[in-house]
Design a protein around this motif. Structure first.
Motif, PDB file in Angstrom:
ATOM      1  N   ALA A 113       0.842  -1.203   0.000  1.00  0.00           N
ATOM      2  CA  ALA A 113       0.000   0.000   0.000  1.00  0.00           C
ATOM      3  C   ALA A 113       0.877   1.253   0.000  1.00  0.00           C
ATOM      4  O   ALA A 113       1.963   1.277   0.576  1.00  0.00           O
ATOM      5  N   GLU A 114       0.356   2.268  -0.651  1.00  0.00           N
ATOM      6  CA  GLU A 114       1.047   3.557  -0.696  1.00  0.00           C
ATOM      7  C   GLU A 114       0.993   4.217   0.682  1.00  0.00           C
ATOM      8  O   GLU A 114      -0.020   4.140   1.376  1.00  0.00           O
ATOM      9  N   LYS A 115       2.083   4.861   1.089  1.00  0.00           N
ATOM     10  CA  LYS A 115       2.116   5.530   2.380  1.00  0.00           C
ATOM     11  C   LYS A 115       1.108   6.670   2.404  1.00  0.00           C
ATOM     12  O   LYS A 115       0.925   7.384   1.422  1.00  0.00           O
ATOM     13  N   LEU A 116       0.476   6.840   3.548  1.00  0.00           N
ATOM     14  CA  LEU A 116      -0.554   7.856   3.701  1.00  0.00           C
ATOM     15  C   LEU A 116      -0.020   9.263   3.440  1.00  0.00           C
ATOM     16  O   LEU A 116      -0.676  10.079   2.800  1.00  0.00           O
ATOM     17  N   LYS A 117       1.209   9.543   3.894  1.00  0.00           N
ATOM     18  CA  LYS A 117       1.730  10.889   3.668  1.00  0.00           C
ATOM     19  C   LYS A 117       2.069  11.132   2.196  1.00  0.00           C
ATOM     20  O   LYS A 117       2.036  12.266   1.736  1.00  0.00           O
ATOM     21  N   THR A 118       2.302  10.070   1.441  1.00  0.00           N
ATOM     22  CA  THR A 118       2.497  10.210  -0.009  1.00  0.00           C
ATOM     23  C   THR A 118       1.170  10.530  -0.686  1.00  0.00           C
ATOM     24  O   THR A 118       1.111  11.382  -1.579  1.00  0.00           O
ATOM     25  N   VAL A 119       0.107   9.863  -0.252  1.00  0.00           N
ATOM     26  CA  VAL A 119      -1.231  10.152  -0.787  1.00  0.00           C
ATOM     27  C   VAL A 119      -1.612  11.592  -0.447  1.00  0.00           C
ATOM     28  O   VAL A 119      -2.088  12.341  -1.305  1.00  0.00           O
ATOM     29  N   LEU A 120      -1.393  11.998   0.802  1.00  0.00           N
ATOM     30  CA  LEU A 120      -1.695  13.357   1.230  1.00  0.00           C
ATOM     31  C   LEU A 120      -0.961  14.373   0.352  1.00  0.00           C
ATOM     32  O   LEU A 120      -1.562  15.331  -0.145  1.00  0.00           O
ATOM     33  N   GLY A 121       0.317  14.163   0.155  1.00  0.00           N
ATOM     34  CA  GLY A 121       1.105  15.082  -0.664  1.00  0.00           C
ATOM     35  C   GLY A 121       0.594  15.176  -2.085  1.00  0.00           C
ATOM     36  O   GLY A 121       0.496  16.271  -2.657  1.00  0.00           O
ATOM     37  N   SER A 122       0.248  14.058  -2.640  1.00  0.00           N
ATOM     38  CA  SER A 122      -0.275  14.022  -4.004  1.00  0.00           C
ATOM     39  C   SER A 122      -1.604  14.760  -4.103  1.00  0.00           C
ATOM     40  O   SER A 122      -1.845  15.510  -5.058  1.00  0.00           O
ATOM     41  N   ARG A 123      -2.453  14.571  -3.106  1.00  0.00           N
ATOM     42  CA  ARG A 123      -3.767  15.237  -3.111  1.00  0.00           C
ATOM     43  C   ARG A 123      -3.623  16.745  -2.927  1.00  0.00           C
ATOM     44  O   ARG A 123      -4.325  17.529  -3.548  1.00  0.00           O
ATOM     45  N   VAL A 124      -2.694  17.171  -2.058  1.00  0.00           N
ATOM     46  CA  VAL A 124      -2.443  18.606  -1.880  1.00  0.00           C
ATOM     47  C   VAL A 124      -1.945  19.199  -3.197  1.00  0.00           C
ATOM     48  O   VAL A 124      -2.389  20.265  -3.623  1.00  0.00           O
ATOM     49  N   ARG A 125      -1.045  18.488  -3.858  1.00  0.00           N
ATOM     50  CA  ARG A 125      -0.545  18.940  -5.165  1.00  0.00           C
ATOM     51  C   ARG A 125      -1.693  19.033  -6.177  1.00  0.00           C
ATOM     52  O   ARG A 125      -1.775  19.998  -6.945  1.00  0.00           O
ATOM     53  N   ASP A 126      -2.595  18.053  -6.159  1.00  0.00           N
ATOM     54  CA  ASP A 126      -3.756  18.074  -7.062  1.00  0.00           C
ATOM     55  C   ASP A 126      -4.607  19.328  -6.837  1.00  0.00           C
ATOM     56  O   ASP A 126      -5.053  19.960  -7.791  1.00  0.00           O
ATOM     57  N   VAL A 127      -4.826  19.669  -5.571  1.00  0.00           N
ATOM     58  CA  VAL A 127      -5.617  20.858  -5.253  1.00  0.00           C
ATOM     59  C   VAL A 127      -4.896  22.105  -5.773  1.00  0.00           C
ATOM     60  O   VAL A 127      -5.501  22.980  -6.395  1.00  0.00           O
ATOM     61  N   ARG A 128      -3.587  22.173  -5.514  1.00  0.00           N
ATOM     62  CA  ARG A 128      -2.799  23.330  -5.968  1.00  0.00           C
ATOM     63  C   ARG A 128      -2.865  23.474  -7.478  1.00  0.00           C
ATOM     64  O   ARG A 128      -3.137  24.561  -8.011  1.00  0.00           O
ATOM     65  N   LEU A 129      -2.626  22.381  -8.183  1.00  0.00           N
ATOM     66  CA  LEU A 129      -2.643  22.435  -9.639  1.00  0.00           C
ATOM     67  C   LEU A 129      -4.033  22.732 -10.179  1.00  0.00           C
ATOM     68  O   LEU A 129      -4.172  23.427 -11.188  1.00  0.00           O
ATOM     69  N   GLY A 130      -5.053  22.224  -9.492  1.00  0.00           N
ATOM     70  CA  GLY A 130      -6.430  22.521  -9.881  1.00  0.00           C
ATOM     71  C   GLY A 130      -6.746  24.003  -9.788  1.00  0.00           C
ATOM     72  O   GLY A 130      -7.576  24.528 -10.535  1.00  0.00           O
ATOM     73  N   ARG A 131      -6.066  24.670  -8.875  1.00  0.00           N
ATOM     74  CA  ARG A 131      -6.240  26.119  -8.721  1.00  0.00           C
ATOM     75  C   ARG A 131      -5.246  26.902  -9.586  1.00  0.00           C
ATOM     76  O   ARG A 131      -5.206  28.128  -9.518  1.00  0.00           O
ATOM     77  N   ARG A 132      -4.420  26.163 -10.314  1.00  0.00           N
ATOM     78  CA  ARG A 132      -3.417  26.758 -11.216  1.00  0.00           C
ATOM     79  C   ARG A 132      -2.479  27.715 -10.486  1.00  0.00           C
ATOM     80  O   ARG A 132      -2.213  28.820 -10.953  1.00  0.00           O
ATOM     81  N   LEU A 133      -1.991  27.249  -9.335  1.00  0.00           N
ATOM     82  CA  LEU A 133      -1.087  28.051  -8.529  1.00  0.00           C
ATOM     83  C   LEU A 133       0.296  27.429  -8.486  1.00  0.00           C
ATOM     84  O   LEU A 133       0.437  26.203  -8.471  1.00  0.00           O
ATOM     85  N   SER A 134       1.300  28.275  -8.441  1.00  0.00           N
ATOM     86  CA  SER A 134       2.672  27.805  -8.226  1.00  0.00           C
ATOM     87  C   SER A 134       2.804  27.392  -6.765  1.00  0.00           C
ATOM     88  O   SER A 134       1.964  27.763  -5.923  1.00  0.00           O
ATOM     89  N   GLN A 135       3.853  26.655  -6.460  1.00  0.00           N
ATOM     90  CA  GLN A 135       4.086  26.308  -5.058  1.00  0.00           C
ATOM     91  C   GLN A 135       4.256  27.577  -4.231  1.00  0.00           C
ATOM     92  O   GLN A 135       3.773  27.650  -3.108  1.00  0.00           O
ATOM     93  N   GLU A 136       4.939  28.566  -4.789  1.00  0.00           N
ATOM     94  CA  GLU A 136       5.175  29.809  -4.065  1.00  0.00           C
ATOM     95  C   GLU A 136       3.858  30.504  -3.719  1.00  0.00           C
ATOM     96  O   GLU A 136       3.636  30.914  -2.576  1.00  0.00           O
ATOM     97  N   ALA A 137       2.972  30.644  -4.701  1.00  0.00           N
ATOM     98  CA  ALA A 137       1.701  31.319  -4.474  1.00  0.00           C
ATOM     99  C   ALA A 137       0.821  30.530  -3.510  1.00  0.00           C
ATOM    100  O   ALA A 137       0.162  31.108  -2.640  1.00  0.00           O
ATOM    101  N   PHE A 138       0.819  29.209  -3.655  1.00  0.00           N
ATOM    102  CA  PHE A 138      -0.008  28.363  -2.803  1.00  0.00           C
ATOM    103  C   PHE A 138       0.512  28.390  -1.364  1.00  0.00           C
ATOM    104  O   PHE A 138      -0.269  28.480  -0.416  1.00  0.00           O
ATOM    105  N   ALA A 139       1.834  28.337  -1.205  1.00  0.00           N
ATOM    106  CA  ALA A 139       2.427  28.399   0.129  1.00  0.00           C
ATOM    107  C   ALA A 139       2.067  29.717   0.810  1.00  0.00           C
ATOM    108  O   ALA A 139       1.717  29.739   1.996  1.00  0.00           O
ATOM    109  N   GLU A 140       2.113  30.794   0.057  1.00  0.00           N
ATOM    110  CA  GLU A 140       1.755  32.101   0.613  1.00  0.00           C
ATOM    111  C   GLU A 140       0.290  32.113   1.049  1.00  0.00           C
ATOM    112  O   GLU A 140      -0.044  32.611   2.119  1.00  0.00           O
TER     113      GLU A 140
END
Length: 71
Positions: free
Chosen positions: A2-29
């Motif tokens: 099974a995939e590690k839970l924190k890997t799934v979490l990271g992937s889902r957070v990235r999905d949300v960020r990309l869905g909002r079309r934000l850079s990591q910098e803008a999303f972190a802010e």
């Protein structure tokens, strides 16, 4: 294996960020965290507490369970 839970979490957070079309910098802010910290979450390197996951979900305006499961 099974995939590690924190890997799934990271992937889902990235999905949300990309869905909002934000850079990591803008999303972190938007989240009030450093870009480095956000990058660590997205790579599945950060071990967030359940309270932190709840808070993150609230900031993202999604259910916490959505961050912990694959679509």
């Amino acid at each position: 294996m099974a995939e590690k839970l924190k890997t799934v979490l990271g992937s889902r957070v990235r999905d949300v960020r990309l869905g909002r079309r934000l850079s990591q910098e803008a999303f972190a802010e938007e989240l009030g965290v450093s870009t480095r910290y956000l990058a660590g979450i997205e790579r599945g390197e950060r071990n967030l507490s359940l309270d932190s996951i709840d808070a993150l979900a609230k900031q993202l305006e999604v259910e916490a369970l959505q961050l912990l499961t694959r679509p």
